[in-house]
Every structure is written in C-alpha cells, then in structure tokens.
Design an enzyme around this catalytic site. Structure first.
Site: not given
Ligand code: PGA
Length: 245
Positions: A164, A93, A7, A208
């Site tokens: 996700e 995403h 990110k 997560s």
């Molecule tokens: P996260 O993000 O592992 O911090 O929950 C996953 C993603 O958005 O790809």
C-alpha cells in the site's frame, strides 16, 4: 482475495446492512476469498451476523497488540481475536505506523504471535511520496520486509503481504499497473530469497482501489488480491468490485 478495511467508519446498523447486502451479492466462484475488517468494537457483532447468514465472508481485525505489552489498557491480543472468530488481522498499516508509532520490533512480534495463535497476518508495507520520488521505494520496502526474517519457513507461508503506497491511500491516486507490477515482483523475489523452499505468499495491492480501476489492477498476474478502504464502505460498490476482480 478481496479485503474490506472499514477503518474508523460504521455503526451496528451499517455493519448489519453491509453484511446482508454483500452476502447476497457476492459471487464466490474460483474460491475467491472475501475478508471483512470492521472496527474492533463491531467484530464480535459482525462475526455473529456472518454465522447467522452462513456467510462465506471471513472476519478480520484492523488491529492487534503483542501479548507481552501487558499491562496495556485497550489492548487486544491475537488469542482474543481467534476467540471471537477473527481469522485475519491487518498488521503494519501505515496509519497505525504513523499515528500509534507502530515500529518494526512490535510489528515482528505481532506477526509471529498472530500466526502462533491461528490468525493470519496481512502485513502492510509501502513507501511515502518522498521515498518514491527519490527512487528509494525498493530499499525502503526491503527494510520493512526484514521483520519477516524472524519467521520459520512454515510460518512465512501463513503470511499475506499488502503493498500500500502511502501516497495512494485515501488520495484517489492509485499506483498504475506497471508500477504495482514492478513492486509486487520485487516483494515476491525478496520473499523467495528468504526461503529455501518454494512457498506462496499472496501479495495484495491497496491504495485508492475503486470500481473504475479494480479490473485493470487485479488483471495483473503479480496481484493476488486487493485491500480496499473507502470503496469498501458501500455494499453495492464493494460487491461489484469483488465480482469484477
Ligand atoms: P483506500 O484505503 O482504499 O481508502 O485508499 C486503503 C487502505 O488504507 O487500506
């Protein structure tokens, strides 16, 4: 297949130290794939370091724009990504859908164009908490998967899907294994119904994922890999997750 999605984090120094530590630690048995998606401004730098390390880690972009959006200040096309050595790209995403209003028509074009330009799309889908609580997860995910209908069967076989759930992203609350299996099974059946031939479309889980839950999630036959945000930033934690998965 384990994907590190950084990110909007990092620096040249962090990219360099992550690549050297992770390259040293990863155990690539069973032809497992590792894909590193740093912020766009570090992509070419990361690619150069990966080449110097002769690393098996693949490069992925967090964004792409469709070329017909031209002129687009700040835009990046799939052909440009290929040109700098990125083999994968995240498309759809939930953060891109909500913050830059990435919609289904644009997403469909980006997926198609990426495949045509030799960049493998990792197509993200997932419901928010309200849809989950209203038992609308499957109908919502079907509506998101509909964009894949524009692809030919051979194009479809180049797609990776990442499930996700929005309520699990960055919250520390991952979906439990039973729930993930149910939704992955649903996605796989949807993709099967789209094709007259048998194709394999990997379905990753993201939301997560951490050291404490990765083994349980990946041990399911329905889970073909993990898309990891927060827990991918630390090279030791990420390497441990990769090696355990
Ligand atoms: P996260 O993000 O592992 O911090 O929950 C996953 C993603 O958005 O790809």
């Amino acid at each position: 297949m384990i994907v590190a999605n950084w990110k909007m984090h990092g620096s040249r120094q962090a990219v360099s130290s992550w690549i050297s530590k992770v390259s040293e630690n990863l155990d690539f048995k069973d032809s497992k794939l590792c894909i590193f998606c740093p912020p766009s401004c570090y992509l070419e730098y990361a690619g150069k370091l990966l080449n110097e390390e002769n690393s098996q880690i693949k490069l992925g972009s967090q964004i792409v724009n469709e070329s017909e959006a031209k002129p687009l200040t700040g835009g990046i096309t799939a052909a440009m990504l290929k040109d700098i050595g990125a083999d994968y790209v995240l498309i759809g995403h939930s953060e891109q859908r909500s913050f830059i209003r990435d919609g289904d028509t644009g997403i469909a074009k980006k997926i198609k164009e990426s495949i045509d330009d030799g960049v493998i799309p990792i197509f993200c889908v997932g419901e928010d908490l309200a849809k989950k609580n209203n038992n609308e997860t499957e109908s919502f995910i079907s509506s998101q998967l509909e964009v894949l209908q524009i692809l030919s069967e051979s194009q479809l076989s180049s797609v990776i899907v990442a499930y996700e759930p929005i309520w699990a992203i960055g919250t520390g609350l991952n979906a439990d294994r039973q729930y993930i299996e149910k939704i992955h099974g649903f996605i796989k059946q949807y993709l099967k119904d789209l094709c007259s031939i048998d194709i394999y479309v990997p379905v990753l889980y993201g939301g997560s994922v951490k050291l404490e839950n990765c083994e349980e999630i990946i041990s399911s036959d329905e889970v073909d890999g993990l898309l990891i945000g927060g827990a991918s930033l630390d090279p030791e934690i990420f390497s441990n997750i990769f090696n355990l998965s």
